[in-house]
Motif scaffolding. Structure first.
Motif, mmCIF file in Angstrom:
data_model
loop_
_atom_site.group_PDB
_atom_site.id
_atom_site.type_symbol
_atom_site.label_atom_id
_atom_site.label_comp_id
_atom_site.label_asym_id
_atom_site.label_seq_id
_atom_site.Cartn_x
_atom_site.Cartn_y
_atom_site.Cartn_z
ATOM 1 N N GLU A 16 6.450 -8.637 -5.136
ATOM 2 C CA GLU A 16 5.220 -8.166 -5.767
ATOM 3 C C GLU A 16 5.329 -6.660 -5.874
ATOM 4 O O GLU A 16 5.915 -6.007 -4.997
ATOM 5 C CB GLU A 16 4.000 -8.489 -4.904
ATOM 6 C CG GLU A 16 3.300 -9.770 -5.182
ATOM 7 C CD GLU A 16 2.648 -9.868 -6.551
ATOM 8 O OE1 GLU A 16 2.023 -8.896 -7.037
ATOM 9 O OE2 GLU A 16 2.761 -10.947 -7.148
ATOM 10 N N GLY A 17 4.761 -6.098 -6.913
ATOM 11 C CA GLY A 17 4.770 -4.650 -7.076
ATOM 12 C C GLY A 17 3.683 -4.218 -8.036
ATOM 13 O O GLY A 17 2.952 -5.046 -8.588
ATOM 14 N N HIS A 18 3.591 -2.922 -8.237
ATOM 15 C CA HIS A 18 2.621 -2.394 -9.189
ATOM 16 C C HIS A 18 3.075 -2.625 -10.630
ATOM 17 O O HIS A 18 2.250 -2.627 -11.546
ATOM 18 C CB HIS A 18 2.371 -0.899 -8.932
ATOM 19 C CG HIS A 18 1.573 -0.669 -7.693
ATOM 20 N ND1 HIS A 18 2.155 -0.480 -6.458
ATOM 21 C CD2 HIS A 18 0.234 -0.618 -7.501
ATOM 22 C CE1 HIS A 18 1.209 -0.312 -5.557
ATOM 23 N NE2 HIS A 18 0.025 -0.385 -6.164
ATOM 24 N N THR A 19 4.386 -2.793 -10.822
ATOM 25 C CA THR A 19 4.931 -3.071 -12.150
ATOM 26 C C THR A 19 5.904 -4.248 -12.033
ATOM 27 O O THR A 19 6.424 -4.524 -10.939
ATOM 28 C CB THR A 19 5.707 -1.858 -12.718
ATOM 29 O OG1 THR A 19 6.910 -1.694 -11.952
ATOM 30 C CG2 THR A 19 4.867 -0.583 -12.672
ATOM 31 N N LEU A 21 8.949 -4.361 -12.969
ATOM 32 C CA LEU A 21 10.260 -3.888 -12.515
ATOM 33 C C LEU A 21 10.269 -3.638 -11.010
ATOM 34 O O LEU A 21 11.241 -3.965 -10.328
ATOM 35 C CB LEU A 21 10.686 -2.628 -13.275
ATOM 36 C CG LEU A 21 12.100 -2.127 -12.967
ATOM 37 C CD1 LEU A 21 13.143 -3.222 -13.209
ATOM 38 C CD2 LEU A 21 12.423 -0.906 -13.799
ATOM 39 N N ASN A 22 9.178 -3.083 -10.477
ATOM 40 C CA ASN A 22 9.102 -2.908 -9.025
ATOM 41 C C ASN A 22 9.079 -4.256 -8.311
ATOM 42 O O ASN A 22 9.677 -4.418 -7.242
ATOM 43 C CB ASN A 22 7.879 -2.079 -8.631
ATOM 44 C CG ASN A 22 8.045 -0.629 -8.992
ATOM 45 O OD1 ASN A 22 7.355 -0.128 -9.866
ATOM 46 N ND2 ASN A 22 8.967 0.069 -8.342
ATOM 47 N N ALA A 23 8.418 -5.243 -8.900
ATOM 48 C CA ALA A 23 8.406 -6.579 -8.323
ATOM 49 C C ALA A 23 9.815 -7.175 -8.326
ATOM 50 O O ALA A 23 10.238 -7.801 -7.349
ATOM 51 C CB ALA A 23 7.442 -7.483 -9.101
ATOM 52 N N ASP A 25 12.633 -5.473 -8.262
ATOM 53 C CA ASP A 25 13.377 -4.742 -7.231
ATOM 54 C C ASP A 25 13.068 -5.317 -5.850
ATOM 55 O O ASP A 25 13.969 -5.502 -5.028
ATOM 56 C CB ASP A 25 13.033 -3.252 -7.301
ATOM 57 C CG ASP A 25 13.894 -2.402 -6.396
ATOM 58 O OD1 ASP A 25 15.120 -2.649 -6.297
ATOM 59 O OD2 ASP A 25 13.352 -1.470 -5.770
ATOM 60 N N GLN A 26 11.804 -5.624 -5.582
ATOM 61 C CA GLN A 26 11.417 -6.217 -4.295
ATOM 62 C C GLN A 26 12.059 -7.592 -4.117
ATOM 63 O O GLN A 26 12.512 -7.936 -3.030
ATOM 64 C CB GLN A 26 9.892 -6.313 -4.198
ATOM 65 C CG GLN A 26 9.399 -6.974 -2.926
ATOM 66 C CD GLN A 26 9.802 -6.226 -1.672
ATOM 67 O OE1 GLN A 26 9.803 -5.006 -1.641
ATOM 68 N NE2 GLN A 26 10.158 -6.954 -0.632
ATOM 69 N N LYS A 71 9.995 -12.240 -14.393
ATOM 70 C CA LYS A 71 8.951 -11.288 -14.012
ATOM 71 C C LYS A 71 7.672 -11.690 -14.727
ATOM 72 O O LYS A 71 7.720 -12.211 -15.841
ATOM 73 C CB LYS A 71 9.333 -9.864 -14.414
ATOM 74 C CG LYS A 71 10.598 -9.356 -13.747
ATOM 75 C CD LYS A 71 10.957 -7.974 -14.227
ATOM 76 C CE LYS A 71 11.793 -8.110 -15.482
ATOM 77 N NZ LYS A 71 12.558 -6.931 -15.843
#
Length: 152
Positions: A16-19, A21-23, A25-26, A71
């Motif tokens: 999970e992320g703010h974007t 792409l960040n999700a 990466d996580q 995503k």
């Protein structure tokens, strides 16, 4: 010429992320493949490659991997990814990857059929089957990743 990988492992993670792409990466970090450079490969397991429960990947390494990933930025959406490898008695194996807006169970059912079809098309007999999958319900921006890492 690149060397032929001698081992493989199955990995999977969600994030999970703010974007998105960040999700993603996580999800890579959760799978143990977040601090390397992934080189996407097609779906053949080298002959003689041996399964390893885990491989140690040096940070920044160029890592061959067949993977499925997805995503989403739709809260409440369920997403899944799966990878599977079929191995005959001798010779090369076949890797399949899948991702979709579905459950983990459906992803595993779909990918099993994909491996069986690939073996039928090649006239091979399936002896060993391995699968790894994940499912995630998106909160803000989510991602799923499942891969088969080929290593040396």
């Amino acid at each position: 010429m690149l060397p032929t990988p001698t081992k493989f492992t199955l990995v999977a993670g969600t994030g999970e992320g703010h974007t998105p792409l960040n999700a993603f990466d996580q999800a890579l970090l959760a799978a143990g493949a977040g601090n390397v450079n992934l080189l996407r490969v097609s779906s053949i397991l080298p002959p003689g490659a041996r399964y390893a429960e885990r491989v140690i990947l040096p940070p920044g390494a160029l890592v061959p991997v067949a993977y499925g990933a997805l995503k989403s930025a739709t809260p409440g959406e369920r997403i899944a990814a799966a990878v599977a490898v079929g191995i005959p008695e001798s010779g090369f194996g076949v890797i399949m990857e899948y991702s979709g807006r579905t459950s983990r169970e459906e992803a595993e059912k779909t990918i099993r059929g994909m491996v069986e079809e690939a073996f039928d098309m090649r006239g091979l007999s399936l002896v060993t089957y391995r699968v790894k999958s994940v499912e995630h319900e998106v909160v803000m921006a989510g991602a799923v990743f499942a891969g088969i890492i080929l290593w040396y």
